[in-house]
Motif scaffolding. Structure first.
Motif, PDB file in Angstrom:
ATOM      1  N   ASP A  17     -38.935   7.975  15.081  1.00 27.36           N
ATOM      2  CA  ASP A  17     -39.268   7.451  16.548  1.00 27.36           C
ATOM      3  C   ASP A  17     -39.381   8.830  17.228  1.00 27.36           C
ATOM      4  O   ASP A  17     -39.985   8.741  18.258  1.00 27.36           O
ATOM      5  CB  ASP A  17     -38.631   6.578  17.026  1.00 27.36           C
ATOM      6  CG  ASP A  17     -38.379   5.190  16.446  1.00 27.36           C
ATOM      7  OD1 ASP A  17     -39.557   4.780  15.745  1.00 27.36           O
ATOM      8  OD2 ASP A  17     -37.513   4.515  16.371  1.00 27.36           O
ATOM      9  N   ASP A  20     -42.982   9.331  19.169  1.00 28.76           N
ATOM     10  CA  ASP A  20     -43.155   8.480  20.222  1.00 28.76           C
ATOM     11  C   ASP A  20     -42.114   8.723  21.514  1.00 28.76           C
ATOM     12  O   ASP A  20     -42.831   8.425  22.661  1.00 28.76           O
ATOM     13  CB  ASP A  20     -42.989   7.013  19.620  1.00 28.76           C
ATOM     14  CG  ASP A  20     -44.318   6.824  18.780  1.00 28.76           C
ATOM     15  OD1 ASP A  20     -45.539   7.570  18.692  1.00 28.76           O
ATOM     16  OD2 ASP A  20     -44.119   6.015  17.763  1.00 28.76           O
ATOM     17  N   ALA A  59     -35.459   0.434  20.837  1.00 32.22           N
ATOM     18  CA  ALA A  59     -36.876   0.802  20.761  1.00 32.22           C
ATOM     19  C   ALA A  59     -37.723  -0.364  21.152  1.00 32.22           C
ATOM     20  O   ALA A  59     -37.436  -1.469  20.475  1.00 32.22           O
ATOM     21  CB  ALA A  59     -37.164   1.688  19.306  1.00 32.22           C
ATOM     22  N   GLU A  61     -41.315  -1.461  19.825  1.00 35.47           N
ATOM     23  CA  GLU A  61     -42.325  -1.234  19.089  1.00 35.47           C
ATOM     24  C   GLU A  61     -43.455  -1.995  19.321  1.00 35.47           C
ATOM     25  O   GLU A  61     -43.255  -3.385  19.080  1.00 35.47           O
ATOM     26  CB  GLU A  61     -42.002  -1.138  17.584  1.00 35.47           C
ATOM     27  CG  GLU A  61     -43.034  -0.819  16.565  1.00 35.47           C
ATOM     28  CD  GLU A  61     -42.414  -0.892  15.372  1.00 35.47           C
ATOM     29  OE1 GLU A  61     -43.348  -1.256  14.200  1.00 35.47           O
ATOM     30  OE2 GLU A  61     -41.240  -0.705  14.757  1.00 35.47           O
ATOM     31  N   VAL A  68     -43.605   3.090  18.848  1.00 37.98           N
ATOM     32  CA  VAL A  68     -42.732   3.073  19.891  1.00 37.98           C
ATOM     33  C   VAL A  68     -43.234   3.352  21.225  1.00 37.98           C
ATOM     34  O   VAL A  68     -43.683   4.564  21.462  1.00 37.98           O
ATOM     35  CB  VAL A  68     -41.472   3.640  19.656  1.00 37.98           C
ATOM     36  CG1 VAL A  68     -40.471   3.740  20.817  1.00 37.98           C
ATOM     37  CG2 VAL A  68     -40.656   3.257  18.320  1.00 37.98           C
TER      38      VAL A  68
END
Length: 177
Positions: A17, A20, A59, A61, A68
């Motif tokens: 992640d 993002d 997170a 998403e 994310v």
């Protein structure tokens, strides 16, 4: 934790992640509320590792993009209480994702026996306190000059007021009446 709504998956952070996370955290560098002035993408590896091991950061998403788009914070507090906070990538704000994620997390936390969930925000942060009201939280307090996210030109903290919103586990409210 993993919670799914129609559009979102709320889950633990993963090392993958990082890009993002970097994207939306860079938007927070000069943010008016809760800025992260020293954040840069060189620090993202350490930040995503921290969040991946945390049981307080989750997170958000977006299912259709597998991206994310923000995070939910669930800070553990005394007396079986959690503090909720949320940050969304600016490109995904005002689409209902913040309230969708918050509702799902609140419902999940209450199903796990959490007694109370609260949040704080600056009175000037109208979208934030409107989101809190949208998910059923009630304003309980107005604290004067109790947080600081910025400094003046002399390096002294600039203090902000905050509203405090909270929601009690409705099952407990029914049982205690």
């Amino acid at each position: 934790m993993k919670i799914e709504t129609n559009d979102l998956i709320i889950r633990n952070f993963e090392l993958s992640d990082a890009n993002d996370l970097c994207e939306y955290m860079l938007q927070r560098v000069n943010a008016e509320f809760e800025a992260y002035p020293d954040f840069n993408c060189q620090k993202v590896k350490k930040e995503v590792e921290f969040r991946a091991q945390s049981d307080e950061f989750y997170a958000i998403e977006l299912k259709k993009e597998h991206k994310v788009i923000g995070n939910i914070y669930l800070g553990k507090r005394s007396f079986n209480t959690r503090e909720i906070g949320y940050v969304l990538n600016e490109n995904y704000q005002h689409k209902g994702y913040g309230s969708d994620a918050s509702k799902a997390v609140i419902e999940y936390m209450f199903s796990q026996g959490v007694h109370r969930i609260y949040a704080e925000c600056a009175p000037q942060n109208i979208p934030s306190w409107k989101l809190m009201e949208k998910v059923g939280m009630r304003r309980e307090a107005h604290f004067r000059k109790n947080v600081s996210f910025h400094k003046d030109t002399n390096g002294y903290p600039i203090y902000w007021d905050t509203y405090v919103y909270a929601l009690l586990n409705s099952y407990e409210e029914v049982c205690s009446d």
